[in-house]
Design a protein around this motif. Structure first.
Motif, PDB file in Angstrom:
ATOM      1  N   ASN A 402      -9.979  10.700 -53.573  1.00 24.04           N
ATOM      2  CA  ASN A 402      -9.381  10.844 -52.228  1.00 24.04           C
ATOM      3  C   ASN A 402      -8.543  12.069 -51.769  1.00 24.04           C
ATOM      4  OD1 ASN A 402     -10.082   8.208 -52.207  1.00 24.04           O
ATOM      5  ND2 ASN A 402      -8.139   7.274 -51.451  1.00 24.04           N
ATOM      6  N   GLY A 403      -9.047  13.178 -52.543  1.00 21.47           N
ATOM      7  CA  GLY A 403      -8.625  14.593 -52.428  1.00 21.47           C
ATOM      8  C   GLY A 403      -7.193  14.521 -52.707  1.00 21.47           C
ATOM      9  N   LEU A 404      -6.559  13.711 -53.563  1.00 17.36           N
ATOM     10  CA  LEU A 404      -5.063  13.679 -53.995  1.00 17.36           C
ATOM     11  C   LEU A 404      -5.044  14.100 -55.429  1.00 17.36           C
ATOM     12  CD1 LEU A 404      -3.997  10.634 -52.044  1.00 17.36           C
ATOM     13  CD2 LEU A 404      -3.854  12.727 -51.333  1.00 17.36           C
ATOM     14  N   ARG A 442      -3.313   4.389 -58.760  1.00 16.49           N
ATOM     15  CA  ARG A 442      -2.841   2.991 -58.207  1.00 16.49           C
ATOM     16  C   ARG A 442      -1.966   2.866 -57.238  1.00 16.49           C
ATOM     17  NH1 ARG A 442      -2.206  -1.488 -62.900  1.00 16.49           N
ATOM     18  NH2 ARG A 442      -2.573  -2.721 -60.954  1.00 16.49           N
ATOM     19  N   ARG A 443      -1.302   4.029 -56.800  1.00 17.17           N
ATOM     20  CA  ARG A 443      -0.658   4.021 -55.752  1.00 17.17           C
ATOM     21  C   ARG A 443      -1.275   4.003 -54.476  1.00 17.17           C
ATOM     22  NH1 ARG A 443      -0.854   9.552 -57.705  1.00 17.17           N
ATOM     23  NH2 ARG A 443      -1.269  10.824 -55.956  1.00 17.17           N
ATOM     24  N   LEU A 444      -2.617   4.004 -54.421  1.00 18.22           N
ATOM     25  CA  LEU A 444      -3.298   4.136 -53.381  1.00 18.22           C
ATOM     26  C   LEU A 444      -3.928   2.795 -52.950  1.00 18.22           C
ATOM     27  CD1 LEU A 444      -5.613   7.227 -54.089  1.00 18.22           C
ATOM     28  CD2 LEU A 444      -3.308   7.339 -53.051  1.00 18.22           C
ATOM     29  N   PRO A 445      -4.254   2.646 -51.619  1.00 19.31           N
ATOM     30  CA  PRO A 445      -4.870   1.690 -51.355  1.00 19.31           C
ATOM     31  C   PRO A 445      -5.802   1.046 -52.017  1.00 19.31           C
ATOM     32  CG  PRO A 445      -4.396   2.845 -49.398  1.00 19.31           C
ATOM     33  CD  PRO A 445      -3.851   3.634 -50.301  1.00 19.31           C
ATOM     34  N   GLY A 446      -6.556   0.113 -52.283  1.00 18.45           N
ATOM     35  CA  GLY A 446      -7.548  -0.291 -53.038  1.00 18.45           C
ATOM     36  C   GLY A 446      -7.094  -0.149 -54.633  1.00 18.45           C
ATOM     37  N   ARG A 447      -6.121   0.225 -54.916  1.00 16.72           N
ATOM     38  CA  ARG A 447      -5.327   0.421 -56.412  1.00 16.72           C
ATOM     39  C   ARG A 447      -6.649   1.178 -57.477  1.00 16.72           C
ATOM     40  NH1 ARG A 447      -0.804  -1.882 -57.148  1.00 16.72           N
ATOM     41  NH2 ARG A 447      -0.960  -2.483 -59.217  1.00 16.72           N
ATOM     42  N   CYS A 471     -11.838   3.180 -53.366  1.00 18.93           N
ATOM     43  CA  CYS A 471     -11.356   4.625 -53.046  1.00 18.93           C
ATOM     44  C   CYS A 471     -12.320   4.997 -52.085  1.00 18.93           C
ATOM     45  CB  CYS A 471     -11.227   5.520 -54.280  1.00 18.93           C
ATOM     46  SG  CYS A 471     -12.911   5.875 -55.042  1.00 18.93           S
ATOM     47  N   GLU A 472     -12.042   5.948 -51.085  1.00 16.50           N
ATOM     48  CA  GLU A 472     -12.644   6.613 -50.043  1.00 16.50           C
ATOM     49  C   GLU A 472     -13.896   7.692 -50.831  1.00 16.50           C
ATOM     50  OE1 GLU A 472     -10.224   8.466 -47.278  1.00 16.50           O
ATOM     51  OE2 GLU A 472      -9.115   6.393 -46.859  1.00 16.50           O
ATOM     52  N   ALA A 473     -13.222   8.423 -51.789  1.00 18.16           N
ATOM     53  CA  ALA A 473     -14.325   9.508 -52.506  1.00 18.16           C
ATOM     54  C   ALA A 473     -13.767   9.706 -53.591  1.00 18.16           C
ATOM     55  CB  ALA A 473     -14.035  10.782 -51.437  1.00 18.16           C
ATOM     56  N   ALA A 474     -14.515   9.925 -54.417  1.00 18.80           N
ATOM     57  CA  ALA A 474     -14.232  10.494 -56.038  1.00 18.80           C
ATOM     58  C   ALA A 474     -15.136  11.608 -56.513  1.00 18.80           C
ATOM     59  CB  ALA A 474     -14.352   9.286 -56.982  1.00 18.80           C
ATOM     60  N   ILE A 475     -14.411  12.673 -56.978  1.00 18.52           N
ATOM     61  CA  ILE A 475     -15.199  13.832 -57.298  1.00 18.52           C
ATOM     62  C   ILE A 475     -14.965  14.290 -58.678  1.00 18.52           C
ATOM     63  CG2 ILE A 475     -15.572  16.303 -56.823  1.00 18.52           C
ATOM     64  CD1 ILE A 475     -14.909  16.097 -53.921  1.00 18.52           C
ATOM     65  N   ALA A 476     -15.982  14.317 -59.602  1.00 16.14           N
ATOM     66  CA  ALA A 476     -15.868  14.731 -60.963  1.00 16.14           C
ATOM     67  C   ALA A 476     -16.051  16.416 -60.789  1.00 16.14           C
ATOM     68  CB  ALA A 476     -16.681  14.209 -61.798  1.00 16.14           C
ATOM     69  N   ARG A 477     -14.979  17.181 -61.279  1.00 11.78           N
ATOM     70  CA  ARG A 477     -15.455  18.502 -61.387  1.00 11.78           C
ATOM     71  C   ARG A 477     -15.432  19.023 -62.945  1.00 11.78           C
ATOM     72  NH1 ARG A 477     -11.659  17.988 -57.072  1.00 11.78           N
ATOM     73  NH2 ARG A 477     -12.566  18.947 -55.190  1.00 11.78           N
ATOM     74  N   PHE A 478     -16.330  19.729 -63.227  1.00 10.31           N
ATOM     75  CA  PHE A 478     -16.593  20.641 -64.476  1.00 10.31           C
ATOM     76  C   PHE A 478     -16.399  22.007 -64.365  1.00 10.31           C
ATOM     77  CE2 PHE A 478     -18.398  16.537 -64.396  1.00 10.31           C
ATOM     78  CZ  PHE A 478     -18.152  15.819 -65.807  1.00 10.31           C
ATOM     79  N   HIS A 479     -15.498  22.672 -64.436  1.00 12.97           N
ATOM     80  CA  HIS A 479     -15.110  24.063 -64.294  1.00 12.97           C
ATOM     81  C   HIS A 479     -15.669  24.789 -65.499  1.00 12.97           C
ATOM     82  CE1 HIS A 479     -12.215  23.755 -60.866  1.00 12.97           C
ATOM     83  NE2 HIS A 479     -11.900  22.497 -61.409  1.00 12.97           N
ATOM     84  N   LEU A 480     -16.433  25.839 -65.061  1.00 11.42           N
ATOM     85  CA  LEU A 480     -17.078  26.689 -66.010  1.00 11.42           C
ATOM     86  C   LEU A 480     -16.289  27.855 -66.234  1.00 11.42           C
ATOM     87  CD1 LEU A 480     -20.875  26.338 -64.877  1.00 11.42           C
ATOM     88  CD2 LEU A 480     -19.646  25.139 -66.429  1.00 11.42           C
ATOM     89  N   HIS A 481     -16.237  28.451 -67.742  1.00 18.38           N
ATOM     90  CA  HIS A 481     -15.612  29.602 -67.791  1.00 18.38           C
ATOM     91  C   HIS A 481     -16.222  30.755 -67.092  1.00 18.38           C
ATOM     92  CE1 HIS A 481     -14.620  33.325 -69.823  1.00 18.38           C
ATOM     93  NE2 HIS A 481     -13.418  32.649 -70.622  1.00 18.38           N
ATOM     94  N   PRO A 482     -15.681  31.603 -66.335  1.00 13.42           N
ATOM     95  CA  PRO A 482     -16.287  32.815 -65.739  1.00 13.42           C
ATOM     96  C   PRO A 482     -17.309  33.404 -66.348  1.00 13.42           C
ATOM     97  CG  PRO A 482     -13.996  33.387 -66.320  1.00 13.42           C
ATOM     98  CD  PRO A 482     -14.151  31.901 -66.645  1.00 13.42           C
TER      99      PRO A 482
END
Length: 501
Positions: A402-404, A442-447, A471-482
């Protein structure tokens, strides 16, 4: 909000409340009596490897990748400069930097200038933390064979008296450890009943803090590899100080220092990539703390023999048992050309989350000795938006819901509600398998609860994420070394390393 303050303050210890109140209300008068006599040392100081020079000219300094001139008395407290930059100005780290001997005349002039332009008890330089680091650096410089100007010897005694009444019990952690170390150094450098009181008080604090801050697996309790390395240098310095002044450290205390240094070195090896540098969990950056290689070499000169089970820099590793640093909460997996470092840890001690990031269940990955998946690291302190972004979940290779943020980081060094790891399981085999969850959302609605599984073999790494709950949205990020080049789209493609693999 009131809820944010409540969830931040409820974890603090009573001493952090009344200690802060006392620190603000009580300001001792500087004691400018003559300095005590000096204790003759045994041998010369030989500390950790040389850091890059920060004094580029008689009044030109480079800290935190920023170069400024600092001329005149006002420069030490210039309000246009970043607070941490000014702190570095007062540390005097350049006394022990690369080619320091070539700058001895600049150093001596700067030492005398500091005393003349920083009246006792006033300005950034007299805050307890920079005072502690500066005292130790001045004493190590003298032990290395340099002659401290007489006004600096007197100032050193004034600083020790001031610090002994300004200890940072309200901050605790690495700040209080640095305060105690400085008192021990001053108590060994000078010889008199007053100096003995500094040394005894500092030693008592160090013994207590080593018991609390260094976990059974050897990790520092703030879970920052960078601060761990800084504390390891501190402990090695205390062993070296005992060599320089053998009569000032009892055998039981010295044995404690040596045991902690050995376990801390082993922990740091496990938390470094094959390139020999630290992983970026919580506050971490290159160039602030000594490197693993420098600390290992320092330990060798002090007759410490680390096991070196992870120090095979840049090599392709055969599959091994996973390393689970159970007490601090990290895991190291290695197989074939891959090394993965996993964060299944609490963000730090509840009462001291100042260096914590919202990075639970993040990880970093090296292939063929080169970093591929990373976390963002730390470039600055303070209360600005960049500091907040660097502490946030989106800056780490994990899942954001949820962008948090998974832990409510705020301000420069605050955390309200924080994520706690759940059901951590480390399983050896082929592949090695680590699973864990955390309850930060778990503090969010839908826990919702984020659960992640890593499976590493000699031929691949699989990362599986699941959200239990709504949840409304879930994003998995995999940051690449520059330095990594990415080719492809729609979730498929190639990553090209600088070496061509």
């Amino acid at each position: 909000s009131l809820a944010t303050y409540w969830h931040t303050l409820r974890h603090l210890r009573p001493v952090q409340f009344y200690g802060r109140l006392g620190f603000r209300l009580y300001r001792p008068r500087p004691d400018q009596r003559p300095a005590p006599g000096l204790r003759p040392p045994v041998g010369a100081w030989a500390g950790v490897g040389m850091r890059p020079a920060s004094l580029l000219g008689p009044a030109t300094f480079r800290f935190l990748n920023t170069t400024h001139r600092a001329e005149g008395p006002a420069a030490w407290n210039d309000p246009t400069r970043d607070k941490l930059w000014l702190y570095n100005l007062h540390y005097f780290d350049d006394l022990h930097a690369a080619d320091a001997a070539a700058r001895t005349h600049w150093h001596r002039a700067l030492l005398q200038r500091w005393v003349a332009e920083n009246p006792p008890g006033r300005g950034n330089g007299w805050e307890p933390y920079p005072t502690s680091l500066r005292m130790v650096n001045w004493i190590k410089w003298a032990l290395a064979g340099n002659v401290l100007p007489s006004e600096c010897v007197h100032s050193l005694a004034v600083q020790a008296r001031w610090l002994s009444r300004r200890l940072e019990h309200h901050l605790l952690g690495n700040h209080l450890f640095a305060n105690a170390k400085a008192l021990v150094f001053a108590g060994a450098f000078f010889v008199c009943d007053e100096a003995e009181r500094w040394r005894t008080h500092g030693r008592r604090l160090l013994v207590r803090e080593l018991g609390e801050q260094i976990l059974p697996d050897g990790g520092h309790f703030e879970r920052s590899p960078m601060y761990h390395a800084i504390l390891l240098e501190d402990v090695l310095d205390l062993i070296a100080l005992a060599d320089a002044y053998p009569q000032t450290t009892d055998s039981a205390t010295l044995a404690l220092y040596r045991a902690r240094a050995a376990s801390m070195t082993d922990w740091l090896q496990a938390m470094c990539h094959p390139d020999g540098e630290i992983a970026f969990f919580n506050d971490a950056a290159f160039g602030v703390a000594p490197t693993l290689a420098e600390l290992v070499e320092y330990g060798r000169r002090l007759d410490l023999a680390p096991t070196l089970q992870h120090a095979r820099v840049g090599r392709t590793l055969a599959a091994t048992q996973p390393t689970w640093l159970r007490d601090s909460g990290y895991a190291r997996l290695q197989a074939g050309p891959a090394v993965a470092l996993l964060d299944v840890a609490p963000i730090g001690p509840d009462y001291l989350p100042g260096h914590a990031h919202a990075d639970t269940l993040s990880f970093e990955l090296s292939l063929f000795g080169q970093r591929v998946i990373v976390n963002g690291g730390t470039s600055r302190y303070g209360n600005g938006p960049e500091r907040l972004a660097e502490r946030g979940t989106a800056a780490h290779s994990t899942v954001q819901i949820n962008g948090l943020d998974s832990s409510e980081v705020w301000g420069g060094f605050r955390v309200a509600r924080r994520a706690r790891p759940l059901a951590v399981c480390v399983e050896p085999g082929d592949p090695c398998r680590v699973s864990a969850g955390h309850d930060g959302y778990r503090r969010l609605p839908g826990r919702p609860i984020h659960r992640r599984i890593w499976e590493l073999s000699a031929t691949g790494l699989t990362v599986t994420d699941r959200i239990d709950g709504v949840c409304e949205a879930a994003i998995a990020r995999f940051h690449l070394h520059p330095d990594i080049e990415a080719e492809g789209s729609d979730g498929a493609g190639q990553l090209r390393l600088p070496s061509g693999q």
